[in-house]
Design a protein around this motif. Structure first.
Motif, mmCIF file in Angstrom:
data_model
loop_
_atom_site.group_PDB
_atom_site.id
_atom_site.type_symbol
_atom_site.label_atom_id
_atom_site.label_comp_id
_atom_site.label_asym_id
_atom_site.label_seq_id
_atom_site.Cartn_x
_atom_site.Cartn_y
_atom_site.Cartn_z
ATOM 1 N N LEU A 88 -5.215 -23.882 -21.032
ATOM 2 C CA LEU A 88 -6.599 -24.322 -20.759
ATOM 3 C C LEU A 88 -6.723 -25.833 -20.903
ATOM 4 C CD1 LEU A 88 -8.971 -21.759 -22.455
ATOM 5 C CD2 LEU A 88 -8.898 -22.395 -20.060
ATOM 6 N N ALA A 89 -6.101 -26.376 -21.941
ATOM 7 C CA ALA A 89 -6.176 -27.831 -22.148
ATOM 8 C C ALA A 89 -5.553 -28.561 -20.960
ATOM 9 C CB ALA A 89 -5.483 -28.216 -23.444
ATOM 10 N N GLY A 90 -4.421 -28.017 -20.486
ATOM 11 C CA GLY A 90 -3.772 -28.624 -19.319
ATOM 12 C C GLY A 90 -4.624 -28.516 -18.082
ATOM 13 N N LEU A 91 -5.249 -27.338 -17.937
ATOM 14 C CA LEU A 91 -6.107 -27.095 -16.768
ATOM 15 C C LEU A 91 -7.277 -28.076 -16.758
ATOM 16 C CD1 LEU A 91 -5.913 -24.915 -14.582
ATOM 17 C CD2 LEU A 91 -7.629 -23.619 -15.818
ATOM 18 N N ALA A 133 -15.556 -23.506 -21.869
ATOM 19 C CA ALA A 133 -16.065 -23.285 -23.225
ATOM 20 C C ALA A 133 -16.034 -21.798 -23.574
ATOM 21 C CB ALA A 133 -17.475 -23.840 -23.348
ATOM 22 N N ALA A 134 -16.415 -20.963 -22.571
ATOM 23 C CA ALA A 134 -16.448 -19.515 -22.810
ATOM 24 C C ALA A 134 -15.038 -18.995 -23.092
ATOM 25 C CB ALA A 134 -17.042 -18.810 -21.605
ATOM 26 N N ARG A 183 -11.483 -17.655 -12.474
ATOM 27 C CA ARG A 183 -12.560 -18.527 -11.983
ATOM 28 C C ARG A 183 -12.297 -19.983 -12.356
ATOM 29 N NH1 ARG A 183 -18.418 -15.800 -12.863
ATOM 30 N NH2 ARG A 183 -18.237 -14.211 -11.273
ATOM 31 N N THR A 184 -11.882 -20.181 -13.599
ATOM 32 C CA THR A 184 -11.663 -21.549 -14.075
ATOM 33 C C THR A 184 -10.537 -22.211 -13.287
ATOM 34 O OG1 THR A 184 -12.263 -20.689 -16.226
ATOM 35 C CG2 THR A 184 -11.431 -22.920 -16.187
#
Lengths: 180, 258
Positions: free
Chosen positions: A91-94, A135-136, A153-154
């Motif tokens: 997620l951090a990379g994304l 965030a979710a 989705r992200t």
């Protein structure tokens, strides 16, 4: 009265935020070779989302069922903790990918002699949506199909941002070739 | 209600600082760069000098001084609005696409905020002092929000505002916000707060003027940066960028299909 005081507090915080960010932020290059190098760097570095298939596999229902049947409770806990760590890293990379593309899109737009308002609105809302999902996902439990859907989705938002940037670059190219 | 020696001293320092700012602007020919902002500074300085004279002639607590003080305050609002508009135009207008979008947004926001200020002051029209304070609060808030919108737009599109203009914006915005707080406190605490309100008003203005003097004295090394990518550069860079972006898109599609 209290509402006004709170509002002023928020506005002062915003003013301080802009002041601090302006001091820190690196602005896009202003000459031809530097601008080209900067754009290329930004695009080359935006590649974390390539690891999505592995992440999706790690979150799959089949893996979860297998671990539930075969592993001891201690191993299951370790597996869950590892999985959370991996997903958060992804997620951090994304987010890094997304922010790079978003910055590139905004810079491209700022250089365009004419903005496409629909594109601008769309990019703005894409950014809002991405941050909400991000965030979710950051706070969500990793054991549900809902998490997978959110991840889909992200990640798609990053791809969508890349597409918007392409469209903006095309529009600028067209304007450039008309105006010389 | 009389002014103390401290008030007079603070006021004298304030007028002195304004005179220095005015002289520095004339010396560096800053008025060519930001004519409306310079006009605003000149009008405030003239209004201040006239107010000194009025207080001396009619006395601080007289009705004539009261009317004159608030009238002069009202007169400076127009040039201040022009100065805010000028700062927005100067920062964003070299970026034609962004400016075309931003001026509509800023004008819309200005109209909304002015209507709000008008309605708020109309609803408190029964007492003159409350009416004036509410109107002033609304207008200060409008100025601050517009300047923050300008900063937000330049931050969003990564547009660099030159240091002198940026310092003027920070000063103007922070001063407006302090005035809003000051007006609120004055309305709540009434005459008990008068001396404090006056001091806070003057000291915050002195700090602001000091920041402006520093801004005007900053050497101008470059004119407003123009957008770096002209049409020729776009035509050279865009295809390469498009190919890379398309590759990213294709990879994403593969991920979703596979």
């Amino acid at each position: 009265m209290i509402a006004t005081v709170l509002l002023v507090g928020v506005l002062l915080a915003l003013l301080f935020f802009f002041y601090a960010r302006t001091r820190r932020e690196r602005k896009p290059a202003q000459d031809l070779p530097a601008a080209r190098a900067w754009i290329t760097d930004e695009l080359l570095l935006a590649g974390h989302f390539r690891y999505y298939p592995q992440i999706r596999q790690a979150l799959s229902e089949a893996d979860r069922e297998y671990i539930a049947k075969r592993a001891t409770p201690a191993a299951r806990r370790r597996w869950k903790a590892e999985r959370r760590k991996v997903v958060r890293g992804f997620l951090a990379g994304l987010k890094e990918d997304y922010v790079r593309l978003e910055k590139l899109g905004r810079t491209v737009a700022s250089l365009s002699p004419q903005l496409n308002q629909a594109l601008e609105r769309e990019r703005f809302w894409l950014g809002v949506r991405f941050r909400v999902w991000y965030a979710a996902l950051w706070a969500a439990p990793l054991s549900s199909q809902w998490t997978l859907r959110l991840l889909d989705r992200t990640t798609a938002a990053v791809g969508s941002m890349a597409k918007k940037t392409t469209t903006a670059m095309d529009a600028i190219s067209e304007t450039g070739s008309h105006t010389g | 209600m009389q002014l103390t020696h401290t008030d007079y001293l603070l006021w004298a320092v304030s007028t002195g600082l304004q005179a220095v700012l005015f002289a520095v602007m004339a010396w560096t020919r800053f008025y060519r760069r930001l004519p409306y902002f310079s006009l605003y500074v000149a009008i405030v300085l003239a209004a201040d000098a006239y107010l000194w004279y009025a207080y001396h002639k009619y006395g601080f607590a007289s009705a004539a001084s009261f009317t004159l003080a608030w009238s002069l305050q009202g007169i400076t609002l127009g040039p201040r609005g022009l100065a805010v508009g000028e700062l927005c135009r100067r920062a964003l207008s070299p970026y034609r696409g962004v400016w075309a979008l931003a001026w509509r947004l800023l004008t819309g926001a200005a109209i909304l905020l002015l209507v709000y200020a008008g309605l708020a002051s109309y609803s408190s029209r029964t007492r003159v002092a409350t009416f004036i304070l509410t109107a002033e609060r609304g207008l200060e808030l409008a100025a601050a929000v517009l300047l923050l919108l300008l900063l937000a737009i330049s931050h969003y599109y990564r547009i660099e505002i030159l240091v002198p203009e940026r310092l003027l914006i920070y000063g103007l915005c922070a001063w407006s916000l302090v005035q809003v707080l000051n007006d609120v406190a004055w309305q709540v605490l009434a005459s008990r707060y008068f001396q404090w309100a006056n001091k806070i008003h003057v000291i915050s203005y002195q700090v602001t003027v000091a920041v402006w003097i520093y801004a005007v004295l900053r050497p101008v090394t470059a004119e407003q940066p123009q957008p770096a990518m002209n049409a020729a550069l776009y035509n050279r860079v865009a295809p390469a960028v498009n190919v890379r972006l398309q590759a990213l898109n294709n990879r994403l599609l593969e991920i979703f299909k596979g």
